[in-house]
Design an enzyme around this catalytic site. Structure first.
Site, mmCIF file in Angstrom:
data_model
loop_
_atom_site.group_PDB
_atom_site.id
_atom_site.type_symbol
_atom_site.label_atom_id
_atom_site.label_comp_id
_atom_site.label_asym_id
_atom_site.label_seq_id
_atom_site.Cartn_x
_atom_site.Cartn_y
_atom_site.Cartn_z
ATOM 1 N N HIS A 72 0.826 -9.573 4.470
ATOM 2 C CA HIS A 72 -0.282 -8.616 4.471
ATOM 3 C C HIS A 72 -0.867 -8.548 3.065
ATOM 4 O O HIS A 72 -0.658 -7.595 2.308
ATOM 5 C CB HIS A 72 0.199 -7.238 4.930
ATOM 6 C CG HIS A 72 -0.920 -6.318 5.326
ATOM 7 N ND1 HIS A 72 -0.960 -5.648 6.533
ATOM 8 C CD2 HIS A 72 -2.056 -5.950 4.679
ATOM 9 C CE1 HIS A 72 -2.053 -4.916 6.604
ATOM 10 N NE2 HIS A 72 -2.740 -5.080 5.479
ATOM 11 N N GLN B 107 0.801 -1.214 0.000
ATOM 12 C CA GLN B 107 0.000 0.000 0.000
ATOM 13 C C GLN B 107 0.839 1.273 0.000
ATOM 14 O O GLN B 107 0.333 2.338 -0.351
ATOM 15 C CB GLN B 107 -0.948 -0.008 1.202
ATOM 16 C CG GLN B 107 -1.979 -1.129 1.118
ATOM 17 C CD GLN B 107 -2.919 -1.141 2.303
ATOM 18 O OE1 GLN B 107 -2.693 -1.846 3.276
ATOM 19 N NE2 GLN B 107 -3.979 -0.359 2.238
ATOM 20 N N ASN C 223 -1.994 -11.162 8.192
ATOM 21 C CA ASN C 223 -2.987 -10.111 8.376
ATOM 22 C C ASN C 223 -4.339 -10.548 7.824
ATOM 23 O O ASN C 223 -4.442 -10.982 6.676
ATOM 24 C CB ASN C 223 -2.556 -8.835 7.646
ATOM 25 C CG ASN C 223 -3.586 -7.734 7.772
ATOM 26 O OD1 ASN C 223 -3.734 -7.134 8.828
ATOM 27 N ND2 ASN C 223 -4.325 -7.470 6.701
ATOM 28 N N GLU C 224 -5.358 -10.451 8.658
ATOM 29 C CA GLU C 224 -6.752 -10.648 8.271
ATOM 30 C C GLU C 224 -6.976 -11.890 7.400
ATOM 31 O O GLU C 224 -7.371 -11.787 6.226
ATOM 32 C CB GLU C 224 -7.281 -9.403 7.571
ATOM 33 C CG GLU C 224 -7.250 -8.173 8.465
ATOM 34 C CD GLU C 224 -7.893 -6.941 7.859
ATOM 35 O OE1 GLU C 224 -8.186 -6.006 8.599
ATOM 36 O OE2 GLU C 224 -8.102 -6.937 6.610
#
Length: 457
Positions: A147, A57, A191-192
């Site tokens: 991630h 990101q 992550n998630e």
């Protein structure tokens, strides 16, 4: 005819009693925010305040499963992103200027192993320099190993959809850990995991853009297998290091709280999204499979919280865009989902059942004009403060995000940053809401929070 009428009446009564019981057992809490003193905050000594980012990101210039997906689907390209890979020292100075005590960021596997077995020591050295720099500033680094993004070659092998690929993931994690764990104590393995599974393999909005319930469940199990493998290996290497997962807890509530069908859909989704994952961590079994090493494989749990999802029989499954419903009194965020700070406490209660310390690893809101974020921060910090007062072991709060960045399928349209970013000039500017978290004169800025005249991040 009378018998049919009596049977129908009995069925209606049974359904009414069942729904009434569900409403009592699963209350959808709503607060009267106008009568709550949001400045009444209390946090313990040693509580850490920070921000969070992810490599794809912000770093820019990456080639991985996500950049491939952007090209294949005609999505907005991440491209240079925030050019953090070259500007990271300047961005870390922002952290120092703000006074943060913790910074959560991810390592990009595709940088380090662009081809199978080909390790880039130069790129690894940059991450090592980042860690050194953070430590020198008195900022605790928290590293996320996966991630959402990974190398193209690994995606072509099937990624997490094929459990035979997990040794590759383990090898990558071990190598990064061996390089950094002498200075990094806190690690998020994945992550998630539920977001990664559902968005990539049910809704098709994340790579690889596939859609299948059985495939989704397989990926969910393999993510937990991968986490368990990594946890057991890394704990064996350095037992003093703390390892966890950053779990997104999205709450599912029935669109109509008097509809038995909506209740059924909400409870099924709640189980698949949250319950099955927690069961895997506490029992070692997930979605009908035994996951070796998963039981008790957390030293802490990372909690990512944003909202609740109102659902029912007509659950949207569009591959392009989800439609979010909200209660009449709720405020919609720019992302579309409602601001529901009350759910933060429900999420905290949920992960507390794991019996390990809680690190708030993400919480924030997309708000380009910075009009909603101040109230969003006030409400969510109040919820955290109250939870701590009532005995929950919460150790940190990381706001998402340090700066505007590439928001996955939404591209650059969503602005989550405490710092606004001009992507043409790469200039960063602290938004007014950043003062609410970072500066001792927050009350003077009209934001209404005063923690004894000191920085709270």
């Amino acid at each position: 005819m009378w018998h049919w009428a009596a049977a129908a009446s009995s069925l209606v009564i049974v359904i009414f009693l069942l729904v009434s019981r569900l409403r009592r057992r699963h209350p959808e809490t709503h607060y009267d925010w106008g009568n709550i003193d949001l400045g009444d905050l209390s946090f313990p000594s040693g509580f850490l305040w920070g921000t969070a980012t992810a490599a794809h990101q912000i770093e820019g210039g990456l080639t991985n499963n996500w950049s491939d997906f952007e090209e294949d689907r005609g999505l907005e390209r991440s491209g240079a992103a925030c050019e953090h890979w070259t500007l990271w020292r300047d961005d870390f100075q922002l952290l120092s200027d703000l006074g943060v005590g913790s910074y959560r960021f991810s390592v990009e596997w595709s940088r380090l192993e662009p081809e199978p077995g080909s390790w880039d020591e130069g790129e690894m050295r940059v991450y090592s320099d980042m860690v050194d720099d953070l430590v020198s500033r008195g900022i605790r680094p928290m590293v996320t190993l996966h991630h959402f993004s990974h190398p193209t070659w690994w995606e072509e092998r099937g990624g997490f959809a094929d459990r035979r690929n997990l040794p590759d993931f383990l090898s990558y994690c071990e190598r990064v850990f061996d390089e950094l764990s002498d200075r990094v104590e806190y690690w998020c393995t994945i992550n998630e995991p539920t977001v990664f599974s559902a968005m990539g393999y049910t809704l098709g909005q994340f790579p690889p853009g596939k859609r299948g319930i059985r495939l989704t469940m397989r990926v969910m199990r393999n993510l937990m297998r991968g986490h368990a493998m990594v946890y057991r290996s890394l704990k064996g290497r350095r037992p003093e290091c703390q390892l966890g997962v950053a779990k997104n807890v999205t709450l599912f509530d029935p669109a109509s709280r008097w509809s038995p069908v909506d209740w059924l859909v909400a409870r099924i989704l709640e189980w698949l999204w949250n319950g099955s994952w927690r069961k895997g961590m506490t029992t070692g079994r997930m979605l009908g499979s035994r996951i070796p090493g998963a039981k008790d494989s957390l030293d802490f749990v990372g909690l990512n919280y944003y909202t609740h999802f109102l659902t029912g029989l007509f659950l949207p499954t569009a591959t392009k865009e989800l439609q979010f419903a909200k209660r009449e009194h709720e405020v919609a965020t720019e992302f579309g989902y409602p601001m529901y700070a009350e759910g933060f406490r429900r999420a905290i209660d949920f992960v507390s059942e794991l019996g390990v310390p809680i690190e708030i690893t993400e919480n924030g809101v997309a708000d380009a004009e910075d009009t909603l974020r101040p109230e969003h921060i006030r409400r969510h910090l109040w919820v955290v403060s109250e939870a701590i007062k009532e005995g929950h072991d919460i150790r940190s709060y990381h706001h998402w995000s340090l700066m505007d960045n590439f928001e996955w399928a939404e591209g650059y349209s969503m602005r989550f940053g405490l710092h606004a970013v001009d992507f043409q000039t790469q200039e960063r500017a602290l938004r007014k809401s950043g003062c609410l978290l970072y500066t001792s004169d927050a009350a003077d800025e009209g934001l209404g929070v005063d923690l004894g005249g000191r920085r709270i991040i």
